[in-house]
Design an enzyme around this catalytic site. Sequence first.
Site, PDB file in Angstrom:
ATOM      1  N   ASP A 263       0.877  -1.167   0.000  1.00 17.26           N
ATOM      2  CA  ASP A 263       0.000   0.000   0.000  1.00 17.26           C
ATOM      3  C   ASP A 263       0.912   1.214   0.000  1.00 17.26           C
ATOM      4  O   ASP A 263       2.073   1.161   0.399  1.00 17.26           O
ATOM      5  CB  ASP A 263      -0.926  -0.006   1.219  1.00 17.26           C
ATOM      6  CG  ASP A 263      -2.182   0.824   0.986  1.00 17.26           C
ATOM      7  OD1 ASP A 263      -2.183   1.661   0.046  1.00 17.26           O
ATOM      8  OD2 ASP A 263      -3.163   0.646   1.720  1.00 17.26           O
ATOM      9  N   TRP A 264       0.387   2.349  -0.432  1.00 16.70           N
ATOM     10  CA  TRP A 264       1.228   3.518  -0.668  1.00 16.70           C
ATOM     11  C   TRP A 264       1.810   4.017   0.667  1.00 16.70           C
ATOM     12  O   TRP A 264       1.094   4.514   1.523  1.00 16.70           O
ATOM     13  CB  TRP A 264       0.416   4.594  -1.370  1.00 16.70           C
ATOM     14  CG  TRP A 264       0.514   4.544  -2.861  1.00 16.70           C
ATOM     15  CD1 TRP A 264       0.782   5.599  -3.678  1.00 16.70           C
ATOM     16  CD2 TRP A 264       0.356   3.419  -3.740  1.00 16.70           C
ATOM     17  NE1 TRP A 264       0.818   5.194  -4.997  1.00 16.70           N
ATOM     18  CE2 TRP A 264       0.561   3.867  -5.063  1.00 16.70           C
ATOM     19  CE3 TRP A 264       0.099   2.067  -3.537  1.00 16.70           C
ATOM     20  CZ2 TRP A 264       0.500   3.020  -6.168  1.00 16.70           C
ATOM     21  CZ3 TRP A 264       0.031   1.214  -4.636  1.00 16.70           C
ATOM     22  CH2 TRP A 264       0.228   1.688  -5.925  1.00 16.70           C
TER      23      TRP A 264
END
Length: 750
Positions: A263-264
């Site tokens: 995930d970012w």
Amino acid sequence: MKKIYLAVLCTLCALSAQAQSLPAYLDETKTVEQRVEDALQRMTLQEKIRVIHAQSKFSSAGVPRLGFPDFWTSDGPHGVRPNVLWDEWTQAGQSNDSCVAFPALTCLAATWNPDMSAAYGKALGEEARYRGKDMMLGPGVNIYRTPLNGRNFEYMGEDPYLASRMVVPYIQSLQKLGVAACVKHFALNNDEPNRMVVNSVVSDRALHEIYLPAFRAAVTEGKAWGIMGSYNFYKGQHNCHNQYLLNDILKRDWQFDGVVVSDWGGCHSTDQAVANGLDMEFGTGTDGMKSRSKNAYDNYYLALPFQEGILKGKYTMQQLDEKVRRVLRLFFRTTLNPQRKPGFLCSDDHYATARSIAQEGIVLLKNQRHVLPLNLGKGKRVLVVGENAIKSLIIGGGSSNLKAQREVSPLEGMRAACARYGATVEYERGYVGDVNAEQDGVSSSIDLNDERSADRLIADAVSKAKGADYVVFFGGLNKGAFQDCEGTDRKAYDLPYDQAKVVDALARVNKNIVYVNLSGNAAALPFVSRVPAVVQGWFLGSEAGEALASVLTGQVNPSGKLPFTWGNTLEDYGSHALDAYPGVWRTNIDKQDENTPQIDEEYKEGIYVGYRWTDHAGRRPLFAFGHGLSYTTFKLSGLKADRSSMQRDGSITFTVNVKNTGKRAGAEVVQLYIHDAKASVDRPYKELKGFRKVMLQPGESREVSISIDNSALSFYDEARHEWKSEPGEFEALVGTASDNLPCRLKFTLQ
């Protein structure tokens, strides 16, 4: 004829020679694995490093020397997100990056129709292809553990079996178009505000029976090409690089051959990323050229630190090659797939798909006195009330924020539908809630400001309600902070902005009031006994107004079913009844250490989530899991079982007669639950193990069959770390909702 033969032979020989001269990685006659190995041997260390981390906000680099293009991702899962600047969240300001906004995944799950899921994936994939996207960051399948979770609208409800059956067709249809699915968020992402610091403490049984089945189906049946790790911790390790979830379960047990994407900003350590299963790193400080280094992306944990560690002997080439193999496999499935077609953007077919999903997912929760469908005609007056009748419910919500080509509001839909009957529609605001109409550069043209006081707003609505034939109130939540929004959870179960007060006032002056709840979550409805009709309308995307109006006016017969339990209060949810949310803060820890969790959130309810909890605790919810009414009626009878194969392979087929006993065509969802009469472990009273949606004309009846196998009778044995079924008595419970199961049949597993 001889000349033709010689010409064909020469052509084949030329093609054969050409194929022999091609590098193996470019030879389409080779297997993907052969091409991957050939490409891997040709890549330099620097080229291998460049393909396993981001080069911009949403892309990773290819290998120009070998002809591998850059790889582009896009947020989903309800549409293709508008393009942003290279290094920032700011909109790129393009005019050709709009999309069709499809209904939120809670609505898709509420269709209980895998065919709708397949149509969803196909339409989304075509939009992604036109926009040049190689991976959609979705779908999401985290379990609905608490109705306060701000991101529930992106997921598929509380039941692992339902989510499993609905996620697979979405993935398959999307990937048939050469667009990778990236199923998220793996795993236990059930707490938005604390997601960066919370350690999810859950039993192995609950993990495998409740929280992993949809991911497992996505991998083993859907053959997903991507999985996104979640921000939270499990067993004290970040889930974007987690030995237990990624190496042991995902890659070893499930034989996942795709890529694990962070995930970012979810990657926190080169050591852990290298060893614990992460393949592609995105979003770690994506400020690009603004940092003090020449290129901020070179500082990623899987960039220069990994490369330098290899050169110093700290890490091995084998560790790097394992990640690059997965990325190359992804390339050959997407960017290097010659079968990919260009796709379509905002086509009539896509709008029709969005509308069909919305119509099938709308749930009729209550309909006393047959208030619905609205009995309209010339001279009839309908009063529409509520901010959600005019507010854009596409904008906001976090990463699912979309720039839709068009969005039909509920008010617009009602005006158009009622006009066809000669009826008139008036509008009153009723309350002022979230007047913000912008996120990340996407904005609505509607001015939501209103200077009237709360009392004045109610008084004006009541005044018009007195003379109306019907009052339709569009309320619920929105995609603002602390509602249905990424990064925040709701602070209370109540409806925001004193909506209950407005509905009460309207109900006192008009008996024909319809409450339409637009949200991805359940909420307290204290006025429900005073309102004859209640509809769950979700976030329906571009065609929201058309879909809602078609159901309310009777053009479409509702057939949606709740994908979660709708409690009266928070006590109807095990996570709240046991005070198991949002967890306990740790003491005496270094809060500057991002690799140490700060909160332990114990899933005390274990396997008792949703209807499993209400059964276990003896509670009666406001609306049960699987509940949903129709404008016609159905009768189920004659449940029988084909036991002939039970002793051979553990499978059994149940058949029940379904008859439309009303006067309108309609669809019903036959639901099969299994009850284990006696087990060596504590088990829920019943669990969903099969369903089938069937469309019937008035008076028509049909035999509906649902088959199960041994897995439907099994539980996860924590001692042996495997699934186990036990011989003994079971009971099949068949009906149309988890609290409406009139057909029962006992059977024995030998």
